[in-house]
Write an enzyme that holds these catalytic residues in place. Structure first.
Site, PDB file in Angstrom:
ATOM      1  N   ALA A 163      -7.378   0.588   7.862  1.00  0.00           N
ATOM      2  CA  ALA A 163      -6.170   0.458   8.686  1.00  0.00           C
ATOM      3  C   ALA A 163      -6.449   0.862  10.132  1.00  0.00           C
ATOM      4  O   ALA A 163      -6.370   0.049  11.054  1.00  0.00           O
ATOM      5  CB  ALA A 163      -5.043   1.312   8.106  1.00  0.00           C
ATOM      6  N   THR A 164      -6.814   2.132  10.327  1.00  0.00           N
ATOM      7  CA  THR A 164      -6.923   2.669  11.689  1.00  0.00           C
ATOM      8  C   THR A 164      -7.946   1.910  12.534  1.00  0.00           C
ATOM      9  O   THR A 164      -7.727   1.693  13.731  1.00  0.00           O
ATOM     10  CB  THR A 164      -7.303   4.165  11.623  1.00  0.00           C
ATOM     11  OG1 THR A 164      -6.366   4.810  10.751  1.00  0.00           O
ATOM     12  CG2 THR A 164      -7.239   4.820  12.983  1.00  0.00           C
ATOM     13  N   ASP A 166       0.845  -1.196   0.000  1.00  0.00           N
ATOM     14  CA  ASP A 166       0.000   0.000   0.000  1.00  0.00           C
ATOM     15  C   ASP A 166       0.888   1.257   0.000  1.00  0.00           C
ATOM     16  O   ASP A 166       1.880   1.312   0.739  1.00  0.00           O
ATOM     17  CB  ASP A 166      -0.835  -0.086   1.298  1.00  0.00           C
ATOM     18  CG  ASP A 166      -1.903   0.972   1.412  1.00  0.00           C
ATOM     19  OD1 ASP A 166      -2.446   1.386   0.382  1.00  0.00           O
ATOM     20  OD2 ASP A 166      -2.220   1.360   2.568  1.00  0.00           O
ATOM     21  N   HIS A 171      -6.889   9.387   5.636  1.00  0.00           N
ATOM     22  CA  HIS A 171      -6.291   8.346   6.464  1.00  0.00           C
ATOM     23  C   HIS A 171      -6.394   8.741   7.938  1.00  0.00           C
ATOM     24  O   HIS A 171      -6.220   9.913   8.271  1.00  0.00           O
ATOM     25  CB  HIS A 171      -4.817   8.142   6.095  1.00  0.00           C
ATOM     26  CG  HIS A 171      -4.618   7.582   4.715  1.00  0.00           C
ATOM     27  ND1 HIS A 171      -3.874   8.228   3.758  1.00  0.00           N
ATOM     28  CD2 HIS A 171      -5.060   6.446   4.139  1.00  0.00           C
ATOM     29  CE1 HIS A 171      -3.862   7.503   2.650  1.00  0.00           C
ATOM     30  NE2 HIS A 171      -4.580   6.415   2.855  1.00  0.00           N
ATOM     31  N   HIS A 191      -9.727   4.675  -0.201  1.00  0.00           N
ATOM     32  CA  HIS A 191      -8.807   4.695   0.947  1.00  0.00           C
ATOM     33  C   HIS A 191      -9.477   5.436   2.108  1.00  0.00           C
ATOM     34  O   HIS A 191     -10.463   6.141   1.914  1.00  0.00           O
ATOM     35  CB  HIS A 191      -7.515   5.424   0.571  1.00  0.00           C
ATOM     36  CG  HIS A 191      -6.589   4.597  -0.263  1.00  0.00           C
ATOM     37  ND1 HIS A 191      -5.297   4.318   0.109  1.00  0.00           N
ATOM     38  CD2 HIS A 191      -6.772   3.954  -1.441  1.00  0.00           C
ATOM     39  CE1 HIS A 191      -4.722   3.566  -0.812  1.00  0.00           C
ATOM     40  NE2 HIS A 191      -5.594   3.338  -1.773  1.00  0.00           N
ATOM     41  N   GLY A 192      -8.878   5.292   3.296  1.00  0.00           N
ATOM     42  CA  GLY A 192      -9.345   6.086   4.437  1.00  0.00           C
ATOM     43  C   GLY A 192     -10.739   5.706   4.904  1.00  0.00           C
ATOM     44  O   GLY A 192     -11.529   6.569   5.293  1.00  0.00           O
ATOM     45  N   ALA A 193     -11.038   4.407   4.901  1.00  0.00           N
ATOM     46  CA  ALA A 193     -12.418   3.990   5.227  1.00  0.00           C
ATOM     47  C   ALA A 193     -12.707   3.957   6.723  1.00  0.00           C
ATOM     48  O   ALA A 193     -13.874   3.927   7.120  1.00  0.00           O
ATOM     49  CB  ALA A 193     -12.697   2.622   4.616  1.00  0.00           C
ATOM     50  N   SER A 194     -11.669   3.993   7.562  1.00  0.00           N
ATOM     51  CA  SER A 194     -11.926   3.952   9.012  1.00  0.00           C
ATOM     52  C   SER A 194     -12.705   5.194   9.432  1.00  0.00           C
ATOM     53  O   SER A 194     -12.339   6.314   9.063  1.00  0.00           O
ATOM     54  CB  SER A 194     -10.602   3.912   9.790  1.00  0.00           C
ATOM     55  OG  SER A 194      -9.954   2.695   9.555  1.00  0.00           O
TER      56      SER A 194
HETATM   57  P1  13P Z   1      -7.649   4.305   7.406  1.00  0.00           P
HETATM   58  O1  13P Z   1      -6.490   4.310   8.329  1.00  0.00           O
HETATM   59  O2  13P Z   1      -8.443   5.562   7.477  1.00  0.00           O
HETATM   60  O3  13P Z   1      -8.505   3.112   7.562  1.00  0.00           O
HETATM   61  O4  13P Z   1      -7.072   4.272   5.917  1.00  0.00           O
HETATM   62  C1  13P Z   1      -6.585   3.088   5.406  1.00  0.00           C
HETATM   63  C2  13P Z   1      -6.001   3.261   4.067  1.00  0.00           C
HETATM   64  O5  13P Z   1      -6.518   3.951   3.232  1.00  0.00           O
HETATM   65  C3  13P Z   1      -4.767   2.548   3.772  1.00  0.00           C
HETATM   66  O6  13P Z   1      -4.226   2.935   2.560  1.00  0.00           O
END
Ligand code: 13P
Length: 287
Positions: free
Chosen positions: A232-233, A82, A180, A208-211
């Site tokens: 991720a988060t 990633d 993110h 991306h950034g779904a958390s």
């Molecule tokens: P988050 O940390 O917001 O879930 O983002 C994950 C991501 O987009 C990894 O590339």
């Protein structure tokens, strides 16, 4: 099963109007949590690592452990790097079982970005590996990459189309208002922009950034063409909380199997919930 191609999973997900959940892992326990969670949900899954995780855990360890984990379970599993800015690191990933890669040249001028992404795409395609690219810039923090709100830029549909054509990438990450890390308020996704991109771009789209994005927004994004969701988060937080909780109960705790075991279970629950949200639960045999 042997590790599979991310692109095949993502293409089929798009046909079925679901998404593949792609989870950023950091160590053995998070790999186990993702694989066990996906297996219990009978879902295809993507395991991914940032360059920071490769530095922390080692490409060789990750490549071998994830390959073995995939072999041990009867679900389709892909291994992806990633936000990787380095051609050489991508070569190392491919040599160590990765089945797709993301090249991130977002800090370069357009022409330089295209040059780097095309170089990676040509090399990766020659050995049957798929490439994710990004146009626009997702804000927030990941690894040592910090993009503040002034630098973050939403994806322009015509630029997305041109970027895909100029580079030959297989999947495209777009910026439609996610970031993110966790959000201070509720993120507002630009769904009209997503639909406009989807209407003119031929490759599957990645969020991306779904958390921290509300479930309804994730579902709407999938309905409008997102076929891979990066998380991720929302795995990091329960992991840290479970470890902190173990020490809160017993500050003398010194057995990693206890605090890391609790962390693994907490992460697994989130993995299962996110897979259900993506609509890919129960579909392992159809991929
Ligand atoms: P988050 O940390 O917001 O879930 O983002 C994950 C991501 O987009 C990894 O590339």
């Amino acid at each position: 099963m042997p590790l599979v191609s991310s692109l095949e999973l993502i293409k089929k997900a798009k046909e079925k109007k679901v998404a593949i959940a792609a989870f950023n892992i950091h160590n053995l326990e998070t790999i186990q949590a993702v694989i066990e969670g996906a297996s219990e949900e009978r879902a295809p899954v993507i395991i991914q690592t940032t360059p920071g995780t490769l530095k922390h855990a080692g490409i060789e360890y990750i490549g071998v452990i994830v390959k073995k984990a995939a072999d041990m379970y009867n679900i389709p599993v892909a291994l992806h790097v990633d936000h990787c800015p380095s051609f050489n690191t991508i070569v190392q990933c491919i040599k160590n079982n990765y089945t797709s890669v993301m090249i991130d040249g977002a800090n370069l001028e357009y022409e330089e970005n295209v040059k780097l992404v095309k170089r990676v795409t040509d090399m990766a395609h020659a050995v049957g590996i798929q490439v994710e690219g990004e146009i626009g810039r997702i804000g927030g923090v990941e690894d040592d990459m910090f993009v503040n709100s002034d630098e973050a830029a939403l994806t322009i549909p015509s630029e997305a189309k041109k970027f895909v054509e100029d580079t030959g990438i297989d999947t495209l990450a777009i910026a439609i208002g996610t970031a993110h890390g966790m959000y201070k308020g509720e993120p507002k996704l630009d769904f009209d922009r997503l639909s406009a991109i989807e209407a003119i771009v031929d490759v599957p789209l990645v969020l991306h950034g779904a958390s921290g994005v509300p479930d309804d927004s994730i579902k709407e994004a999938i309905k409008r063409g997102i076929a891979k969701i990066n998380i991720a988060t929302e795995l990091k937080n329960p992991m840290a909380e479970a470890i902190a909780g173990t020490f809160a109960k017993n500050k003398e705790e010194n057995d990693p199997r206890n605090y890391m075991g609790a962390a693994r279970e907490a992460v697994k629950e989130v993995v299962k919930k996110k897979i259900r949200l993506c609509g890919s639960s129960g579909l392992a045999d159809e991929f």
